[in-house]
Motif scaffolding. Structure first.
Motif, PDB file in Angstrom:
ATOM      1  N   VAL A 137      20.022  61.476  56.004  1.00 29.39           N
ATOM      2  CA  VAL A 137      19.519  61.217  54.650  1.00 29.39           C
ATOM      3  C   VAL A 137      20.111  62.296  53.740  1.00 29.39           C
ATOM      4  O   VAL A 137      19.899  63.488  53.956  1.00 29.39           O
ATOM      5  N   GLN A 138      20.857  61.864  52.729  1.00 27.60           N
ATOM      6  CA  GLN A 138      21.527  62.784  51.808  1.00 27.60           C
ATOM      7  C   GLN A 138      20.845  62.699  50.438  1.00 27.60           C
ATOM      8  O   GLN A 138      20.780  61.627  49.835  1.00 27.60           O
ATOM      9  N   THR A 139      20.363  63.838  49.957  1.00 30.87           N
ATOM     10  CA  THR A 139      19.655  63.875  48.677  1.00 30.87           C
ATOM     11  C   THR A 139      20.487  64.638  47.651  1.00 30.87           C
ATOM     12  O   THR A 139      20.954  65.748  47.919  1.00 30.87           O
ATOM     13  N   TYR A 140      20.654  64.017  46.474  1.00 28.46           N
ATOM     14  CA  TYR A 140      21.435  64.609  45.392  1.00 28.46           C
ATOM     15  C   TYR A 140      20.524  65.223  44.323  1.00 28.46           C
ATOM     16  O   TYR A 140      19.310  64.963  44.287  1.00 28.46           O
ATOM     17  N   GLU A 141      21.135  66.014  43.465  1.00 29.75           N
ATOM     18  CA  GLU A 141      20.425  66.520  42.291  1.00 29.75           C
ATOM     19  C   GLU A 141      19.940  65.337  41.452  1.00 29.75           C
ATOM     20  O   GLU A 141      20.634  64.336  41.298  1.00 29.75           O
ATOM     21  N   GLY A 142      18.732  65.439  40.945  1.00 26.24           N
ATOM     22  CA  GLY A 142      18.173  64.348  40.170  1.00 26.24           C
ATOM     23  C   GLY A 142      17.372  63.367  40.995  1.00 26.24           C
ATOM     24  O   GLY A 142      16.764  62.440  40.454  1.00 26.24           O
ATOM     25  N   GLY A 143      17.372  63.542  42.337  1.00 21.27           N
ATOM     26  CA  GLY A 143      16.527  62.693  43.182  1.00 21.27           C
ATOM     27  C   GLY A 143      17.213  61.519  43.836  1.00 21.27           C
ATOM     28  O   GLY A 143      16.571  60.776  44.595  1.00 21.27           O
ATOM     29  N   LYS A 144      18.495  61.310  43.595  1.00 25.59           N
ATOM     30  CA  LYS A 144      19.195  60.199  44.236  1.00 25.59           C
ATOM     31  C   LYS A 144      19.257  60.423  45.747  1.00 25.59           C
ATOM     32  O   LYS A 144      19.601  61.513  46.206  1.00 25.59           O
ATOM     33  N   VAL A 145      18.927  59.383  46.527  1.00 20.00           N
ATOM     34  CA  VAL A 145      18.900  59.481  47.982  1.00 20.00           C
ATOM     35  C   VAL A 145      19.824  58.418  48.585  1.00 20.00           C
ATOM     36  O   VAL A 145      19.782  57.243  48.196  1.00 20.00           O
ATOM     37  N   VAL A 146      20.651  58.836  49.518  1.00 20.76           N
ATOM     38  CA  VAL A 146      21.546  57.918  50.221  1.00 20.76           C
ATOM     39  C   VAL A 146      21.241  58.006  51.715  1.00 20.76           C
ATOM     40  O   VAL A 146      21.248  59.097  52.291  1.00 20.76           O
ATOM     41  N   ASN A 147      20.967  56.856  52.328  1.00 20.27           N
ATOM     42  CA  ASN A 147      20.647  56.791  53.756  1.00 20.27           C
ATOM     43  C   ASN A 147      21.875  56.352  54.545  1.00 20.27           C
ATOM     44  O   ASN A 147      22.414  55.263  54.327  1.00 20.27           O
ATOM     45  N   TRP A 148      22.296  57.204  55.465  1.00 21.87           N
ATOM     46  CA  TRP A 148      23.375  56.863  56.381  1.00 21.87           C
ATOM     47  C   TRP A 148      22.718  56.498  57.710  1.00 21.87           C
ATOM     48  O   TRP A 148      22.582  57.325  58.609  1.00 21.87           O
ATOM     49  N   ASP A 149      22.289  55.251  57.814  1.00 24.11           N
ATOM     50  CA  ASP A 149      21.441  54.866  58.943  1.00 24.11           C
ATOM     51  C   ASP A 149      21.822  53.558  59.620  1.00 24.11           C
ATOM     52  O   ASP A 149      21.114  53.101  60.523  1.00 24.11           O
ATOM     53  N   ALA A 150      22.925  52.940  59.217  1.00 24.02           N
ATOM     54  CA  ALA A 150      23.317  51.680  59.841  1.00 24.02           C
ATOM     55  C   ALA A 150      23.831  51.923  61.259  1.00 24.02           C
ATOM     56  O   ALA A 150      24.720  52.760  61.454  1.00 24.02           O
ATOM     57  N   PRO A 151      23.282  51.250  62.268  1.00 28.25           N
ATOM     58  CA  PRO A 151      23.725  51.459  63.660  1.00 28.25           C
ATOM     59  C   PRO A 151      25.148  50.971  63.857  1.00 28.25           C
ATOM     60  O   PRO A 151      25.628  50.091  63.126  1.00 28.25           O
ATOM     61  N   PRO A 152      25.862  51.515  64.832  1.00 28.57           N
ATOM     62  CA  PRO A 152      27.244  51.076  65.092  1.00 28.57           C
ATOM     63  C   PRO A 152      27.283  49.636  65.581  1.00 28.57           C
ATOM     64  O   PRO A 152      26.359  49.157  66.239  1.00 28.57           O
ATOM     65  N   THR A 153      28.354  48.941  65.244  1.00 26.96           N
ATOM     66  CA  THR A 153      28.532  47.545  65.646  1.00 26.96           C
ATOM     67  C   THR A 153      29.910  47.373  66.260  1.00 26.96           C
ATOM     68  O   THR A 153      30.800  48.216  66.099  1.00 26.96           O
ATOM     69  N   ASP A 154      30.090  46.243  66.970  1.00 25.11           N
ATOM     70  CA  ASP A 154      31.391  45.931  67.563  1.00 25.11           C
ATOM     71  C   ASP A 154      32.350  45.359  66.528  1.00 25.11           C
ATOM     72  O   ASP A 154      33.559  45.345  66.748  1.00 25.11           O
ATOM     73  N   GLY A 155      31.807  44.889  65.407  1.00 27.46           N
ATOM     74  CA  GLY A 155      32.639  44.296  64.376  1.00 27.46           C
ATOM     75  C   GLY A 155      33.042  45.295  63.303  1.00 27.46           C
ATOM     76  O   GLY A 155      33.342  46.452  63.591  1.00 27.46           O
ATOM     77  N   ALA A 156      33.033  44.831  62.060  1.00 27.93           N
ATOM     78  CA  ALA A 156      33.422  45.676  60.936  1.00 27.93           C
ATOM     79  C   ALA A 156      32.427  46.823  60.760  1.00 27.93           C
ATOM     80  O   ALA A 156      31.228  46.684  61.027  1.00 27.93           O
ATOM     81  N   GLU A 157      32.931  47.944  60.320  1.00 29.75           N
ATOM     82  CA  GLU A 157      32.076  49.115  60.123  1.00 29.75           C
ATOM     83  C   GLU A 157      31.115  48.866  58.966  1.00 29.75           C
ATOM     84  O   GLU A 157      31.519  48.371  57.915  1.00 29.75           O
ATOM     85  N   PRO A 158      29.849  49.199  59.133  1.00 25.35           N
ATOM     86  CA  PRO A 158      28.892  49.011  58.041  1.00 25.35           C
ATOM     87  C   PRO A 158      29.202  49.926  56.868  1.00 25.35           C
ATOM     88  O   PRO A 158      29.958  50.902  56.993  1.00 25.35           O
ATOM     89  N   GLU A 159      28.605  49.628  55.731  1.00 25.07           N
ATOM     90  CA  GLU A 159      28.886  50.401  54.518  1.00 25.07           C
ATOM     91  C   GLU A 159      28.433  51.850  54.652  1.00 25.07           C
ATOM     92  O   GLU A 159      29.126  52.775  54.223  1.00 25.07           O
ATOM     93  N   ARG A 160      27.276  52.059  55.234  1.00 27.50           N
ATOM     94  CA  ARG A 160      26.758  53.418  55.387  1.00 27.50           C
ATOM     95  C   ARG A 160      26.353  53.645  56.859  1.00 27.50           C
ATOM     96  O   ARG A 160      25.179  53.617  57.205  1.00 27.50           O
ATOM     97  N   PRO A 161      27.334  53.865  57.716  1.00 25.07           N
ATOM     98  CA  PRO A 161      27.048  54.019  59.148  1.00 25.07           C
ATOM     99  C   PRO A 161      26.330  55.327  59.455  1.00 25.07           C
ATOM    100  O   PRO A 161      26.542  56.351  58.799  1.00 25.07           O
ATOM    101  N   ALA A 162      25.497  55.299  60.465  1.00 33.02           N
ATOM    102  CA  ALA A 162      24.816  56.507  60.924  1.00 33.02           C
ATOM    103  C   ALA A 162      25.801  57.363  61.729  1.00 33.02           C
ATOM    104  O   ALA A 162      26.674  56.827  62.414  1.00 33.02           O
TER     105      ALA A 162
END
Length: 242
Positions: free
Chosen positions: A147-172
């Motif tokens: 979980v990445q938190t920016y100034e101002g409160g913006k939060v980005v979750n890098w939590d998508a599990p790995p897959t055999d296909g295309a890489e998810p947008e925000r992989p864990a």
């Protein structure tokens, strides 16, 4: 020829730009790496989390890593990082696990680093956060959502599990774990307290030996200079008598 060269240069620039755009997002992921050693199931190791700042205006002020409870890790230490305060959270496990013959009811569930006032990962920069410990769970891969938190409160979750296909947008972040071999001891490879102690103990011994050899070399050199000077004086005296 000039027109042909210009066209080739234009095509190269467009191709290079397309490649940069294609690889840019992937290189900006929050990742977990085991650098310079192996990560073995049942062993102890060091994990480095690399956190790039993707926002063009705000800086990153907090990073949190979540650890799975179904494949728990019972002990982790954070490496000191100037300007950041680390926090390791332990929680009771729903199902106790056995480690080295001992029943474990608590394990690490999260680790976070919070920036002190005036500190941040600025736009266009990255930072690395390190932890060391174990034992690593007996699984092929360790998925560690961030979980990445920016100034101002913006939060980005890098939590998508790995897959055999295309890489998810925000992989864990993921760490691959090698199976434990028969020759491994209870630490199972990687950095262990015994290895660290051995490295520290070897340093002073090697340094003492180097100093002794250096001193012996200086003494031999001085002796040689003395013998040479004595021989020169004797030669001069014999020449004067003759």
């Amino acid at each position: 020829m000039n027109r042909i060269s210009a066209r080739i240069a234009a095509v190269a620039l467009c191709t290079g730009g397309a490649l940069l755009l294609a690889t840019g997002p992937a290189s900006a992921h929050v990742t977990a790496r085991v650098i310079g050693e192996s990560a073995v199931q049942g062993g102890y190791t060091k994990i480095t989390f690399r956190v790039p700042n993707e926002d063009e205006e705000a800086g990153t002020v907090k990073v949190e890593i979540k650890l799975p409870e179904d494949t728990p890790i019972t002990s982790l230490r954070t490496k000191a990082l100037p300007g950041w305060t680390a926090k390791v959270v332990k929680s009771k496990l729903k199902t106790p696990v056995t480690v080295h013959g001992n029943e474990i009811t608590e394990a690490i569930t999260s680790i976070s680093w919070t920036a002190n006032p005036g500190v941040r990962i600025a736009p266009g920069e990255f930072a690395e956060f390190e932890v060391s410990g174990g034992p690593m769970p007996e699984t092929e891969q360790l998925v560690l959502p961030a979980v990445q938190t920016y100034e101002g409160g913006k939060v980005v979750n890098w939590d998508a599990p790995p897959t055999d296909g295309a890489e998810p947008e925000r992989p864990a972040p993921v760490v691959k774990l090698a199976p434990k071999s028969e020759g491994d001891d209870h630490h199972g490879g990687g950095t262990t307290p015994a290895d660290d102690t051995h490295a520290e103990a070897a340093g002073p011994a090697e340094d003492t030996t180097a100093r002794w050899l250096g001193g012996a070399g200086l003494a031999v050199g001085a002796l040689g200079l003395g013998i040479g000077a004595g021989a020169t004086l004797r030669a001069r005296k014999l020449s004067a008598k003759g």
